[in-house]
Motif scaffolding. Structure first.
Motif, PDB file in Angstrom:
ATOM      1  N   TYR A 150       0.452  -1.307   0.013  1.00 53.07           N
ATOM      2  CA  TYR A 150      -0.215   0.024  -0.316  1.00 53.07           C
ATOM      3  C   TYR A 150       0.903   1.718  -0.032  1.00 53.07           C
ATOM      4  CZ  TYR A 150      -3.877  -2.925   1.005  1.00 53.07           C
ATOM      5  OH  TYR A 150      -5.186  -3.899   0.996  1.00 53.07           O
ATOM      6  N   PRO A 151       0.102   2.100  -0.577  1.00 49.78           N
ATOM      7  CA  PRO A 151       0.818   3.624  -0.611  1.00 49.78           C
ATOM      8  C   PRO A 151       1.257   3.839   0.692  1.00 49.78           C
ATOM      9  CG  PRO A 151      -1.024   4.034  -1.599  1.00 49.78           C
ATOM     10  CD  PRO A 151      -1.404   2.898  -1.495  1.00 49.78           C
ATOM     11  N   ASP A 152       2.158   5.144   0.676  1.00 52.13           N
ATOM     12  CA  ASP A 152       2.235   5.492   2.563  1.00 52.13           C
ATOM     13  C   ASP A 152       1.315   6.214   3.199  1.00 52.13           C
ATOM     14  OD1 ASP A 152       5.245   4.008   2.550  1.00 52.13           O
ATOM     15  OD2 ASP A 152       5.745   6.477   2.091  1.00 52.13           O
ATOM     16  N   THR A 153       0.377   6.604   2.574  1.00 51.04           N
ATOM     17  CA  THR A 153      -0.615   7.621   2.530  1.00 51.04           C
ATOM     18  C   THR A 153      -1.964   6.596   2.837  1.00 51.04           C
ATOM     19  OG1 THR A 153      -2.020   7.785   0.418  1.00 51.04           O
ATOM     20  CG2 THR A 153      -0.210   9.515   0.817  1.00 51.04           C
ATOM     21  N   ALA A 154      -1.510   5.275   2.757  1.00 48.40           N
ATOM     22  CA  ALA A 154      -3.396   4.573   3.397  1.00 48.40           C
ATOM     23  C   ALA A 154      -3.308   4.204   4.046  1.00 48.40           C
ATOM     24  CB  ALA A 154      -3.093   3.209   2.721  1.00 48.40           C
ATOM     25  N   TRP A 155      -4.432   4.231   5.076  1.00 45.11           N
ATOM     26  CA  TRP A 155      -4.848   3.996   6.122  1.00 45.11           C
ATOM     27  C   TRP A 155      -6.210   3.301   6.788  1.00 45.11           C
ATOM     28  CZ3 TRP A 155      -2.303   5.495  10.503  1.00 45.11           C
ATOM     29  CH2 TRP A 155      -1.115   6.621  10.801  1.00 45.11           C
ATOM     30  N   GLN A 156      -6.797   2.425   7.246  1.00 45.71           N
ATOM     31  CA  GLN A 156      -7.732   1.771   7.422  1.00 45.71           C
ATOM     32  C   GLN A 156      -8.718   1.894   8.331  1.00 45.71           C
ATOM     33  OE1 GLN A 156      -9.611  -1.031   5.665  1.00 45.71           O
ATOM     34  NE2 GLN A 156     -10.982  -0.031   8.082  1.00 45.71           N
ATOM     35  N   GLY A 157      -9.790   2.674   8.777  1.00 42.64           N
ATOM     36  CA  GLY A 157     -10.733   2.863   9.650  1.00 42.64           C
ATOM     37  C   GLY A 157     -10.492   1.684  10.797  1.00 42.64           C
ATOM     38  N   ARG A 158     -11.024   1.632  11.682  1.00 44.35           N
ATOM     39  CA  ARG A 158     -11.395   1.059  12.986  1.00 44.35           C
ATOM     40  C   ARG A 158     -12.564   1.616  13.720  1.00 44.35           C
ATOM     41  NH1 ARG A 158      -8.194  -3.300  13.140  1.00 44.35           N
ATOM     42  NH2 ARG A 158     -10.013  -4.195  14.240  1.00 44.35           N
ATOM     43  N   SER A 159     -13.598  -0.001  14.424  1.00 43.52           N
ATOM     44  CA  SER A 159     -14.932   1.155  14.942  1.00 43.52           C
ATOM     45  C   SER A 159     -14.220   1.734  16.377  1.00 43.52           C
ATOM     46  CB  SER A 159     -15.466   0.375  15.144  1.00 43.52           C
ATOM     47  OG  SER A 159     -15.089  -0.961  15.857  1.00 43.52           O
TER      48      SER A 159
ATOM     49  N   VAL B   6      -7.802   5.282  13.275  1.00 43.91           N
ATOM     50  CA  VAL B   6      -6.991   4.815  12.131  1.00 43.91           C
ATOM     51  C   VAL B   6      -6.025   3.725  12.020  1.00 43.91           C
ATOM     52  CG1 VAL B   6      -8.392   6.187  10.519  1.00 43.91           C
ATOM     53  CG2 VAL B   6      -5.866   6.531  11.563  1.00 43.91           C
ATOM     54  N   GLN B   7      -5.624   2.492  10.920  1.00 42.71           N
ATOM     55  CA  GLN B   7      -4.057   1.880  11.190  1.00 42.71           C
ATOM     56  C   GLN B   7      -4.261   1.744  10.434  1.00 42.71           C
ATOM     57  OE1 GLN B   7      -5.339  -1.408  14.342  1.00 42.71           O
ATOM     58  NE2 GLN B   7      -5.993  -2.380  12.209  1.00 42.71           N
ATOM     59  N   ARG B   8      -2.521   1.495  10.440  1.00 39.07           N
ATOM     60  CA  ARG B   8      -1.776   1.022   8.672  1.00 39.07           C
ATOM     61  C   ARG B   8      -2.389  -0.325   8.533  1.00 39.07           C
ATOM     62  NH1 ARG B   8       0.600   5.303   6.047  1.00 39.07           N
ATOM     63  NH2 ARG B   8       1.635   6.733   7.524  1.00 39.07           N
ATOM     64  N   PRO B   9      -2.826  -0.335   6.832  1.00 38.03           N
ATOM     65  CA  PRO B   9      -3.040  -1.907   6.519  1.00 38.03           C
ATOM     66  C   PRO B   9      -1.687  -2.519   6.916  1.00 38.03           C
ATOM     67  CG  PRO B   9      -3.250  -0.248   4.804  1.00 38.03           C
ATOM     68  CD  PRO B   9      -1.913   0.513   5.998  1.00 38.03           C
ATOM     69  N   PRO B  10      -2.047  -3.579   6.331  1.00 39.49           N
ATOM     70  CA  PRO B  10      -0.760  -5.224   7.131  1.00 39.49           C
ATOM     71  C   PRO B  10       0.547  -5.145   6.738  1.00 39.49           C
ATOM     72  CG  PRO B  10      -3.009  -6.207   6.275  1.00 39.49           C
ATOM     73  CD  PRO B  10      -3.279  -4.758   6.204  1.00 39.49           C
TER      74      PRO B  10
ATOM     75  N   ALA C  24     -14.880   3.235   7.596  1.00 35.99           N
ATOM     76  CA  ALA C  24     -14.231   4.278   6.797  1.00 35.99           C
ATOM     77  C   ALA C  24     -13.644   5.043   7.082  1.00 35.99           C
ATOM     78  CB  ALA C  24     -15.193   5.285   6.134  1.00 35.99           C
ATOM     79  N   PRO C  25     -11.607   5.319   6.727  1.00 34.84           N
ATOM     80  CA  PRO C  25     -11.737   5.069   5.725  1.00 34.84           C
ATOM     81  C   PRO C  25     -11.245   3.643   4.599  1.00 34.84           C
ATOM     82  CG  PRO C  25      -9.757   5.918   6.238  1.00 34.84           C
ATOM     83  CD  PRO C  25     -10.868   5.960   7.455  1.00 34.84           C
ATOM     84  N   GLN C  26     -11.162   2.894   3.838  1.00 32.83           N
ATOM     85  CA  GLN C  26     -10.748   1.826   4.042  1.00 32.83           C
ATOM     86  C   GLN C  26      -9.890   1.831   2.425  1.00 32.83           C
ATOM     87  OE1 GLN C  26     -11.468  -0.888   4.426  1.00 32.83           O
ATOM     88  NE2 GLN C  26     -13.945  -0.512   5.279  1.00 32.83           N
TER      89      GLN C  26
END
Length: 230
Positions: free
Chosen positions: A41-50, A88-92, A147-149
């Protein structure tokens, strides 16, 4: 089995493995193929959590408490009101990191400013809550994906490698010969400005312009005067 035969076994195994590799290379034409890099994933990618886990430290009695707060909700801890705006957290495929957007208010002390900003789990010094009694830090994100995905991993493509051509190097005169033919070594020539002399015999003299052969060179003189035989 004799001791000599046992010594030859590793050599035979090596020869057979090289022959197998040679056959594999010959089967695909001996081509060179590029390998596609791993998808990231690019450095700007984030995964939202609840949900977000926030750690609160009471400096007066050194009491530490981890509080789980859903996104969009607030929790009251003693005189603090902590509200989670986003988590938000970083993708794997990226280094682990969690970021929490917090809104923190002190209900008893009037001179403590309100905190509204992001806190990073691995870099707590970038977002510090200025309360003399409490310390608040982001721990991690958890719960369901919201979101964000980051989306699907971007596709990768193997690099296109051109033909690798190694010119033939003649070991005698060290000149690259690209046509693959054998070129005999040339006799060494004495440099024009001096240097070591060539050990080869001198080349034959070129014929004259009229086509007649040149006379042979005169024998060296011995220093004695010729006599008439009397």
């Amino acid at each position: 089995m004799t001791q000599r035969a046992m010594r030859l076994l590793p050599l035979l195994a090596l020869v057979s493995s090289v022959s197998a590799l040679d056959g594999a290379w010959a089967g695909d034409g001996g081509g060179v193929y590029g390998v596609a890099p791993p998808a990231t994933y690019p450095d700007t990618a984030w995964q939202g959590r609840s949900e977000a886990i926030v750690r609160v430290l009471n400096r007066l009695d050194s009491h530490v408490n981890d509080v789980t707060i859903p996104v969009g909700k607030e929790v009251t801890y003693r005189s603090l009101t902590v509200r989670v705006m986003a988590c938000v957290q970083r993708p794997p495929t990226l280094p682990a990191e969690s970021a929490v957007h917090l809104h923190i208010e002190e209900t008893k002390a009037q001179n403590v400013p309100v905190f509204d900003g992001w806190m990073l789990a691995t870099q707590p010094s970038l977002g510090v809550y200025g309360n003399p009694l409490y310390d608040v830090q982001a721990v991690r994100c958890q719960g369901q994906d919201v979101a964000p995905q980051p989306g699907a991993l971007p596709p990768t493509k193997a690099p296109s490698l051109g033909a690798i051509v190694t010119p033939h190097m003649d070991a005698d005169h060290q000149e690259a010969q690209g046509d693959g033919a054998y070129h005999p070594p040339q006799p060494p020539q004495a440099p024009p400005t001096g240097g070591p002399m060539s050990l080869l015999p001198p080349a034959a003299p070129a014929p004259s312009a009229g086509g007649a052969p040149l006379p042979p060179p005169a024998p060296p003189s011995t220093g004695a005067s010729p006599t008439s035989g009397r």
